[in-house]
Design an enzyme around this catalytic site. Structure first.
Site, PDB file in Angstrom:
ATOM      1  N   CYS A 160     -51.358 -19.067   8.503  1.00  0.00           N
ATOM      2  CA  CYS A 160     -51.576 -19.698   7.197  1.00  0.00           C
ATOM      3  C   CYS A 160     -52.414 -20.966   7.256  1.00  0.00           C
ATOM      4  CB  CYS A 160     -50.239 -19.977   6.536  1.00  0.00           C
ATOM      5  SG  CYS A 160     -49.138 -18.543   6.545  1.00  0.00           S
ATOM      6  N   HIS A 291     -48.409 -27.601   1.037  1.00  0.00           N
ATOM      7  CA  HIS A 291     -48.365 -26.226   1.558  1.00  0.00           C
ATOM      8  C   HIS A 291     -47.464 -25.408   0.652  1.00  0.00           C
ATOM      9  CE1 HIS A 291     -48.597 -22.912   4.276  1.00  0.00           C
ATOM     10  NE2 HIS A 291     -47.310 -22.962   4.583  1.00  0.00           N
ATOM     11  N   HIS A 326     -49.141 -17.060  -2.111  1.00  0.00           N
ATOM     12  CA  HIS A 326     -49.528 -17.456  -0.756  1.00  0.00           C
ATOM     13  C   HIS A 326     -50.612 -16.512  -0.270  1.00  0.00           C
ATOM     14  CE1 HIS A 326     -49.708 -19.093   3.098  1.00  0.00           C
ATOM     15  NE2 HIS A 326     -48.435 -19.086   3.455  1.00  0.00           N
TER      16      HIS A 326
END
Length: 399
Positions: A160, A291, A326
Site C-alpha cells: 500500500c 492512511h 483502498h
C-alpha cells in the site's frame, strides 16, 4: 543532492471520478464511490461494497486510446498519467529526459483471471495475450511505451505504500540529474485474487467503511491510478508548479506480514523522517491526508503515532479512502495528487461517515469539504503490509 524537486501537475482516476475535477466535485457533494460490484465478477458481489472506477474496459480503452484487451491496471495508469502531463504545462514529452516510476500490486492479474477461467475448462482455451502482461513491471513498461518514455522506467511494489515510494524514487532520480522530469505514482485494478485475499484476512467491511470511527470494522477495496509530475528546480522556473516536494521518508518496523505495529513505530519514524528532511516542526503541517483504511489495527497504529508526534497540536486531517476505497498500490499516488492540490488550492477534504470519536485518541478527522485555507505544508501517509511505512510532505511553491 541539494536541488529542489517540484510538483508541476497531477492526474487521478478512481471510484469518485474519471479525472481530478470529477473527484473534487464528488468531495464537494459528499458522494463516496462505494457500491455493489458492477464490473468485477465475484461470488462476493452482493457482500462487500467496492469503489470501482465507473466505466467498463471498453470505455476505458476508448479514453486511453488502447486496445480493450489490455489490462485494466494499464488502462487506468495511462489515463491518469496523461492527465497529469497535460496539467503540468510541459510540451512534447520527447523534448525532455523523462522517467516513469509507477507502483502497483496486481499487475495484469485481472486478465490472467479471465484466461484461467477459460483455460481450466479447456486446456486449449484462453488467449495468451491475456497473460503476457501479468507481472507488475510489464504494466509499467507497457504504459511507458504508450507515453513515449525511454530514459528511465521503474516499477515499485511495496504493497500500500507503492505509489508514495514511487514519488520518493522519482525525486532521487531528479536530484541525481538522471532525468529532468518524472511521472510518479501508482495504479491498481480490482481483482478477485485481491478481494479474496483481503476477505481471508477478515478486514473487509460489509458496509461503507468508516476510517477513524470508533465503530469501524474494516476497509473497502477500490481501484484507480494517480500520478504527479515531478520536475527539477531549473525546469520549475519555467512553469507554474503546484508546490514543492519538500520531504519524504520510508521506515519499516517489520512487525508483521500484514498488520501494523500496535505502537505505530514505523508510522512515527516515517512521519518524523519526512518532517526532518523538510526542515519542519510538527505544528507547521496544515493538513494530513491519513492512511486511514478503516481497519481496527491500521487506524489505531496511525493515530497513536500522530498523537506521539503532533500532540498537543493536531492539524486538520482526514482519510480520502472514505471516498475512494483502498486503492492499494495506487493509493499513495492518488493521495499525493489530492494532497498537492489541497495545498495549491487551500482545500480540506472530508472524512465520510465519521460519527464516533475513537476512545484511544484525543483528535478526530474533519467531516466537511472546505476551501480558503492558507496551507503552507501538507503531509500524506501511506502505510503498507510488512511494516513498509511512507510519509510525504508538500510545501508551498515559493523559490
Amino acid at each position: 543532492m541539494s536541488e529542489k524537486v517540484w510538483i508541476a501537475g497531477g492526474g487521478v482516476i478512481c471510484g469518485i471520478g474519471l479525472n481530478l475535477q470529477e473527484c473534487l466535485q464528488s468531495f464537494k457533494d459528499m458522494r463516496p464511490g462505494m457500491g455493489a460490484m458492477q464490473y468485477l465478477s465475484s461470488v462476493h458481489r452482493n457482500t462487500f461494497p467496492v469503489a470501482e472506477v465507473k466505466a467498463d474496459n471498453d470505455t476505458l480503452a476508448d479514453i486511453a486510446r488502447m486496445p480493450e484487451h489490455i489490462s485494466r491496471t494499464a488502462l487506468l495508469s495511462l489515463i491518469a498519467a496523461r492527465e497529469a502531463w497535460q496539467s503540468s504545462g510541459l510540451d512534447d514529452i520527447s523534448n525532455y529526459r523523462v522517467g516513469f516510476v509507477s507502483g502497483n500490486t496486481v499487475g495484469g492479474m485481472d486478465k490472467t483471471e479471465d484466461f484461467f477461467e477459460s483455460f481450466l475448462k479447456d486446456p486449449r482455451g484462453g488467449r495468451l495475450r491475456e497473460v503476457v502482461h501479468h507481472e507488475c513491471g510489464s504494466i509499467t513498461e507497457l504504459v511507458a511505451d504508450m507515453l513515449g518514455i525511454r530514459h528511465h522506467v521503474s516499477t515499485i511494489s511495496t504493497a500500500c505504500s507503492s505509489g508514495a515510494n514511487a514519488l520518493m524514487y522519482g525525486a532521487r532520480l531528479i536530484r541525481n540529474n538522471i532525468v529532468d522530469v518524472v511521472i510518479a505514482g501508482g495504479t491498481d485494478a480490482l481483482t478477485r485474487f485481491t478481494l479474496n485475499g483481503f476477505n481471508t484476512l477478515m478486514i473487509l467491511d460489509q458496509q461503507p467503511c468508516r476510517p477513524f470511527d470508533d465503530t469501524r470494522t474494516g476497509l473497502n477495496l477500490g481501484e484507480g491510478a494517480g500520478y504527479v509530475i515531478l520536475v527539477s528546480d531549473s525546469l520549475a522556473a519555467r512553469l507554474q508548479p503546484w508546490c514543492r516536494f519538500s520531504g519524504f521518508a520510508n521506515a519499516n518496523d517489520a512487525h508483521h506480514q500484514t498488520a501494523s505495529s500496535p505502537d505505530g513505530t514505523g508510522n512515527y519514524l516515517a512521519m518524523k523522517g519526512a518532517l526532518d528532511m523538510s526542515g519542519l516542526q510538527p505544528q507547521q503541517i496544515g493538513y494530513i491526508n491519513l492512511h486511514g483504511t478503516g481497519t481496527q489495527n491500521n487506524d489505531l497504529s496511525e493515530g497513536i503515532a500522530i498523537n506521539r508526534l503532533f500532540a498537543p497540536y493536531f492539524p486538520p486531517m482526514s482519510s480520502t479512502k472514505s471516498f475512494t476505497g483502498h486503492t492499494l498500490g495506487a493509493s499513495g499516488g492518488i493521495e499525493a495528487v489530492f494532497s498537492a492540490f489541497a495545498l495549491k488550492e487551500g482545500i480540506l477534504y472530508p472524512n465520510a461517515r465519521f460519527e464516533h470519536q475513537m476512545k484511544e485518541l484525543p483528535f478526530a478527522p474533519v467531516t466537511q469539504f472546505s476551501t480558503g485555507h492558507e496551507l503552507q505544508h501538507v503531509m500524506s501517509n501511506s502505510f503498507g503490509f510488512g511494516g513498509n511505512c511512507s510519509s510525504l510532505v508538500f510545501s508551498v511553491a515559493s523559490h
